[in-house]
Design a protein around this motif. Structure first.
Motif, PDB file in Angstrom:
ATOM      1  N   GLU A  38     142.022  23.333 -10.989  1.00 13.62           N
ATOM      2  CA  GLU A  38     141.315  24.608 -11.157  1.00 13.62           C
ATOM      3  C   GLU A  38     140.082  24.695 -10.266  1.00 13.62           C
ATOM      4  O   GLU A  38     139.743  25.761  -9.747  1.00 13.62           O
ATOM      5  CB  GLU A  38     140.923  24.805 -12.621  1.00 13.62           C
ATOM      6  CG  GLU A  38     142.093  25.150 -13.533  1.00 13.62           C
ATOM      7  CD  GLU A  38     141.655  25.467 -14.954  1.00 13.62           C
ATOM      8  OE1 GLU A  38     140.471  25.805 -15.145  1.00 13.62           O
ATOM      9  OE2 GLU A  38     142.498  25.376 -15.862  1.00 13.62           O
ATOM     10  N   LYS A  58     136.380  25.194 -24.849  1.00 22.26           N
ATOM     11  CA  LYS A  58     136.356  26.121 -25.986  1.00 22.26           C
ATOM     12  C   LYS A  58     137.672  26.865 -26.160  1.00 22.26           C
ATOM     13  O   LYS A  58     137.950  27.417 -27.233  1.00 22.26           O
ATOM     14  CB  LYS A  58     135.203  27.115 -25.849  1.00 22.26           C
ATOM     15  CG  LYS A  58     135.387  28.205 -24.819  1.00 22.26           C
ATOM     16  CD  LYS A  58     134.147  29.088 -24.750  1.00 22.26           C
ATOM     17  CE  LYS A  58     134.269  30.168 -23.694  1.00 22.26           C
ATOM     18  NZ  LYS A  58     135.283  31.186 -24.000  1.00 22.26           N
ATOM     19  N   GLU A  59     138.494  26.882 -25.098  1.00 21.18           N
ATOM     20  CA  GLU A  59     139.771  27.582 -25.176  1.00 21.18           C
ATOM     21  C   GLU A  59     140.838  26.770 -25.927  1.00 21.18           C
ATOM     22  O   GLU A  59     141.909  27.288 -26.248  1.00 21.18           O
ATOM     23  CB  GLU A  59     140.274  27.914 -23.769  1.00 21.18           C
ATOM     24  CG  GLU A  59     139.355  28.823 -22.966  1.00 21.18           C
ATOM     25  CD  GLU A  59     139.145  30.165 -23.653  1.00 21.18           C
ATOM     26  OE1 GLU A  59     140.107  30.687 -24.260  1.00 21.18           O
ATOM     27  OE2 GLU A  59     138.011  30.679 -23.608  1.00 21.18           O
ATOM     28  N   ILE A  60     140.570  25.493 -26.188  1.00 21.47           N
ATOM     29  CA  ILE A  60     141.593  24.631 -26.791  1.00 21.47           C
ATOM     30  C   ILE A  60     141.792  24.961 -28.262  1.00 21.47           C
ATOM     31  O   ILE A  60     142.908  25.225 -28.704  1.00 21.47           O
ATOM     32  CB  ILE A  60     141.221  23.145 -26.593  1.00 21.47           C
ATOM     33  CG1 ILE A  60     141.258  22.813 -25.094  1.00 21.47           C
ATOM     34  CG2 ILE A  60     142.171  22.234 -27.366  1.00 21.47           C
ATOM     35  CD1 ILE A  60     140.795  21.418 -24.746  1.00 21.47           C
ATOM     36  N   ASP A  61     140.729  24.934 -29.050  1.00 25.12           N
ATOM     37  CA  ASP A  61     140.782  25.327 -30.458  1.00 25.12           C
ATOM     38  C   ASP A  61     139.351  25.401 -30.993  1.00 25.12           C
ATOM     39  O   ASP A  61     138.394  25.042 -30.292  1.00 25.12           O
ATOM     40  CB  ASP A  61     141.632  24.364 -31.313  1.00 25.12           C
ATOM     41  CG  ASP A  61     141.169  22.927 -31.246  1.00 25.12           C
ATOM     42  OD1 ASP A  61     139.979  22.678 -31.480  1.00 25.12           O
ATOM     43  OD2 ASP A  61     142.008  22.046 -30.962  1.00 25.12           O
ATOM     44  N   GLU A  62     139.202  25.860 -32.228  1.00 20.77           N
ATOM     45  CA  GLU A  62     137.866  26.096 -32.781  1.00 20.77           C
ATOM     46  C   GLU A  62     137.058  24.806 -32.944  1.00 20.77           C
ATOM     47  O   GLU A  62     135.847  24.784 -32.704  1.00 20.77           O
ATOM     48  CB  GLU A  62     137.983  26.800 -34.139  1.00 20.77           C
ATOM     49  CG  GLU A  62     136.628  27.233 -34.715  1.00 20.77           C
ATOM     50  CD  GLU A  62     136.739  27.929 -36.056  1.00 20.77           C
ATOM     51  OE1 GLU A  62     135.690  28.257 -36.634  1.00 20.77           O
ATOM     52  OE2 GLU A  62     137.881  28.137 -36.535  1.00 20.77           O
ATOM     53  N   TYR A  70     132.016  23.615 -21.054  1.00 23.86           N
ATOM     54  CA  TYR A  70     132.139  24.355 -22.314  1.00 23.86           C
ATOM     55  C   TYR A  70     133.238  25.412 -22.233  1.00 23.86           C
ATOM     56  O   TYR A  70     134.071  25.532 -23.147  1.00 23.86           O
ATOM     57  CB  TYR A  70     130.809  25.004 -22.675  1.00 23.86           C
ATOM     58  CG  TYR A  70     130.897  25.922 -23.868  1.00 23.86           C
ATOM     59  CD1 TYR A  70     131.179  25.419 -25.136  1.00 23.86           C
ATOM     60  CD2 TYR A  70     130.732  27.293 -23.725  1.00 23.86           C
ATOM     61  CE1 TYR A  70     131.281  26.270 -26.231  1.00 23.86           C
ATOM     62  CE2 TYR A  70     130.832  28.142 -24.808  1.00 23.86           C
ATOM     63  CZ  TYR A  70     131.113  27.633 -26.061  1.00 23.86           C
ATOM     64  OH  TYR A  70     131.229  28.476 -27.137  1.00 23.86           O
ATOM     65  N   SER A  71     133.269  26.162 -21.144  1.00 16.79           N
ATOM     66  CA  SER A  71     134.239  27.255 -20.997  1.00 16.79           C
ATOM     67  C   SER A  71     135.672  26.737 -21.023  1.00 16.79           C
ATOM     68  O   SER A  71     136.563  27.373 -21.600  1.00 16.79           O
ATOM     69  CB  SER A  71     133.986  28.021 -19.694  1.00 16.79           C
ATOM     70  OG  SER A  71     132.722  28.637 -19.724  1.00 16.79           O
ATOM     71  N   TYR A  72     135.902  25.585 -20.409  1.00 19.17           N
ATOM     72  CA  TYR A  72     137.255  25.005 -20.409  1.00 19.17           C
ATOM     73  C   TYR A  72     137.640  24.526 -21.809  1.00 19.17           C
ATOM     74  O   TYR A  72     138.717  24.854 -22.323  1.00 19.17           O
ATOM     75  CB  TYR A  72     137.331  23.848 -19.423  1.00 19.17           C
ATOM     76  CG  TYR A  72     138.713  23.224 -19.325  1.00 19.17           C
ATOM     77  CD1 TYR A  72     139.641  23.705 -18.400  1.00 19.17           C
ATOM     78  CD2 TYR A  72     139.107  22.187 -20.168  1.00 19.17           C
ATOM     79  CE1 TYR A  72     140.917  23.159 -18.321  1.00 19.17           C
ATOM     80  CE2 TYR A  72     140.377  21.635 -20.098  1.00 19.17           C
ATOM     81  CZ  TYR A  72     141.277  22.123 -19.166  1.00 19.17           C
ATOM     82  OH  TYR A  72     142.544  21.584 -19.110  1.00 19.17           O
ATOM     83  N   ASN A  78     130.785  25.241 -17.246  1.00 22.42           N
ATOM     84  CA  ASN A  78     132.186  25.020 -16.880  1.00 22.42           C
ATOM     85  C   ASN A  78     132.886  24.148 -17.916  1.00 22.42           C
ATOM     86  O   ASN A  78     134.021  24.419 -18.312  1.00 22.42           O
ATOM     87  CB  ASN A  78     132.277  24.359 -15.506  1.00 22.42           C
ATOM     88  CG  ASN A  78     132.311  25.361 -14.377  1.00 22.42           C
ATOM     89  OD1 ASN A  78     132.160  26.555 -14.594  1.00 22.42           O
ATOM     90  ND2 ASN A  78     132.486  24.888 -13.157  1.00 22.42           N
ATOM     91  N   THR A 138     137.340  21.983 -31.166  1.00 23.40           N
ATOM     92  CA  THR A 138     136.934  21.546 -29.834  1.00 23.40           C
ATOM     93  C   THR A 138     135.800  22.420 -29.311  1.00 23.40           C
ATOM     94  O   THR A 138     134.846  21.911 -28.710  1.00 23.40           O
ATOM     95  CB  THR A 138     138.132  21.593 -28.868  1.00 23.40           C
ATOM     96  OG1 THR A 138     139.186  20.782 -29.392  1.00 23.40           O
ATOM     97  CG2 THR A 138     137.752  21.088 -27.489  1.00 23.40           C
ATOM     98  N   ALA A 139     135.879  23.727 -29.562  1.00 23.71           N
ATOM     99  CA  ALA A 139     134.820  24.640 -29.121  1.00 23.71           C
ATOM    100  C   ALA A 139     133.488  24.303 -29.774  1.00 23.71           C
ATOM    101  O   ALA A 139     132.431  24.350 -29.130  1.00 23.71           O
ATOM    102  CB  ALA A 139     135.208  26.079 -29.434  1.00 23.71           C
TER     103      ALA A 139
END
Length: 210
Positions: free
Chosen positions: A32, A162-166, A158-160, A156, A168-169
């Protein structure tokens, strides 16, 4: 009987870095960030020592830029410091819930890796000048944390994640707060209450999976 609390060890990091889960995250983030052709190898180190020969306990990772800032030679991650940081930050998770702390370690570790991969991307895009300035700021921790390069690296990561699940976010946000110089525990919480919220969220997201 006194409560026994969970503790992780450096061996937990050594085991995790060999997993396909970690390898996939490392490969995906490097792709990415478009840094596939650059040396992004992860080197686990026991400790970091400054020029005076003293052990530095607050350095978790660093991008190795060699030859007068002309090339990248991988990333060094200081496993003992990372483990100590996680144990201190989540010191009130009971021994019976160690699997929660194990999962926190993975997220924490991935946050640091993505942070450092972002520095490699910054080197590729902006060259050495900006990173040289960042290194000089290490003597002033507040300025270092508030630099645009550090903020971008934290965002970067955090943004990556946080999309995994709550769950992990939530842990990734803790990392972002801490690396930005803020306390991860809200001023209205105790360490025990914060830990219980983390444990409860883990079970809400993953059920009884460990």
């Amino acid at each position: 009987m006194a409560m026994k609390y969970s503790r992780i060890k450096s061996l937990d990091i050594e085991s995790y870095i060999k997993t396909q889960e970690f390898k996939n995250i490392h490969i995906n983030v490097a792709s990415e960030l478009q840094i596939k052709g650059i040396n992004c190898e992860i080197n686990l180190c026991s400790e970091t020592i400054n020029k005076e020969g003293h052990i530095i306990s607050n350095t978790l990772g660093q991008t190795n830029i060699k030859d007068e800032f002309t090339r990248v030679e991988g990333i060094s991650l200081f496993k003992d410091n990372i483990v100590q940081n996680v144990n201190d930050s989540y010191s009130r998770i009971p021994e019976s819930n160690k699997y929660v702390l194990d999962h926190i370690l993975k997220i924490f570790f991935n946050f640091i890796v993505i942070h450092e991969l972002t520095h490699i991307s910054q080197f590729k895009e902006e060259g050495s000048k900006e990173l040289k300035c960042l290194v000089k700021l290490k003597h002033n921790l507040e300025e270092y944390r508030n630099s645009s390069l550090e903020k971008e690296a934290n965002m970067n990561a955090y943004s990556y994640l946080k999309e995994i699940d709550e769950f992990t976010a939530t842990i990734a946000l803790d990392c972002k707060k801490q690396f930005g110089g803020r306390n991860i525990i809200d001023y209205t919480d105790t360490a025990e209450l914060h830990s219980m919220k983390i444990i409860n969220l883990y079970h809400e997201v993953y059920g009884n999976n460990r």
